[in-house]
Enzyme design. Structure first.
Site, PDB file in Angstrom:
ATOM      1  N   ASN A  28       0.836  -1.197   0.000  1.00  0.00           N
ATOM      2  CA  ASN A  28       0.000   0.000   0.000  1.00  0.00           C
ATOM      3  C   ASN A  28       0.869   1.244   0.000  1.00  0.00           C
ATOM      4  OD1 ASN A  28       0.396  -0.162   3.101  1.00  0.00           O
ATOM      5  ND2 ASN A  28      -0.914  -1.924   2.640  1.00  0.00           N
ATOM      6  N   GLU A  77      -4.146  -1.420   6.344  1.00  0.00           N
ATOM      7  CA  GLU A  77      -2.955  -1.004   7.079  1.00  0.00           C
ATOM      8  C   GLU A  77      -2.833   0.521   7.174  1.00  0.00           C
ATOM      9  OE1 GLU A  77      -0.547  -5.102   6.131  1.00  0.00           O
ATOM     10  OE2 GLU A  77      -0.106  -3.350   4.913  1.00  0.00           O
ATOM     11  N   HIS A  96       4.864   0.829   1.110  1.00  0.00           N
ATOM     12  CA  HIS A  96       4.951  -0.471   1.788  1.00  0.00           C
ATOM     13  C   HIS A  96       4.800  -1.576   0.754  1.00  0.00           C
ATOM     14  CE1 HIS A  96       4.206  -3.985   4.105  1.00  0.00           C
ATOM     15  NE2 HIS A  96       2.880  -3.947   3.999  1.00  0.00           N
ATOM     16  N   HIS A  98       5.928  -5.889  -0.510  1.00  0.00           N
ATOM     17  CA  HIS A  98       6.183  -7.259  -0.077  1.00  0.00           C
ATOM     18  C   HIS A  98       7.200  -7.916  -1.009  1.00  0.00           C
ATOM     19  CE1 HIS A  98       1.994  -7.714   2.088  1.00  0.00           C
ATOM     20  NE2 HIS A  98       2.698  -6.682   2.530  1.00  0.00           N
TER      21      HIS A  98
END
Length: 222
Positions: A28, A77, A96, A98
């Site tokens: 995000n 989040e 953010h 991953h």
């Protein structure tokens, strides 16, 4: 409302998906408007390539949704993003992701040391990319978990989760920093592998703090 900022955040979110930094609707992004203090943030559970500008959500720092034109909810989040803005008033944008190598070290709870000098550009006060302790995604615990790490550096890992980068200027720079996290994590992984698991040499804080633009370069009319 904040249409230009929505466009920039949306474009970075799409770029992250195209470049493999955020697979399967993960990750995000957000940016804070300096004048109003409002935050533009990506919605939850939407394929990035399907996003349009009206899908971007506007929130205040108290987690109130100010605008969601298409009815989408902000990322689960969001509390983490808002906590970072509250902890670091200088921060204007957050990314953010991953990504694979960074998340590997997040799973191992292993900070990434300053194995290459470029980490000097990431405001790492302890010459490392720190790991924030575990907090369940979408909870206040996750938001609280990042406070110490984001005070230490502009980049961090989330235990068992992924990576975060912040920037004082804009979302493009925040995304660039999170890409640096992934590159440093990959370099560190390969250095450990090539060195039989032994820690490679890394730069101390004092050396990183000495960097400055070379005085020897001269400009006309200076």
């Amino acid at each position: 409302m904040l249409e230009d900022l929505k466009l920039r955040v949306m474009n970075v979110a799409k770029q992250a998906q195209r470049e493999g930094m955020c697979k399967h609707k993960s990750g995000n992004f957000s940016a804070r408007d300096e004048e109003t203090g409002l935050v533009v943030i990506t919605p939850t559970s939407v394929d990035r390539e399907d996003l349009v500008v009206p899908d971007m959500v506007v929130m205040d720092l108290d987690a109130n949704v100010v605008e969601n034109q298409t009815g989408l909810r902000p990322t689960s989040e969001s509390l983490m993003h808002l906590k970072i803005y509250q902890t670091r008033p200088d921060v204007r944008a957050i990314a953010h992701t991953h990504s694979q190598f960074a998340t590997t070290f997040a799973v191992l709870e292993k900070p990434i040391p300053a194995v290459v000098y470029e980490i000097a550009n990431l405001n790492c006060s302890k010459a490392r990319i720190p790991v924030a302790p575990y907090g369940r995604p979408g909870t206040p615990a996750l938001a609280d978990s990042v406070v110490d790490s984001v005070k230490e550096a502009d980049v961090l890992l989330l235990q068992g989760h992924g990576s975060v980068a912040v920037d004082e200027d804009n979302i493009d720079e925040a995304y660039l920093k999170v890409c640096y996290i992934e590159e440093l994590a990959e370099l560190y992984y390969h250095a450990l592998t090539a060195n039989g698991g032994q820690e490679p040499k890394s730069f101390p804080v004092e050396e990183l703090q000495k960097w400055e633009y070379p005085k020897e370069i001269k400009f006309p009319n200076a």
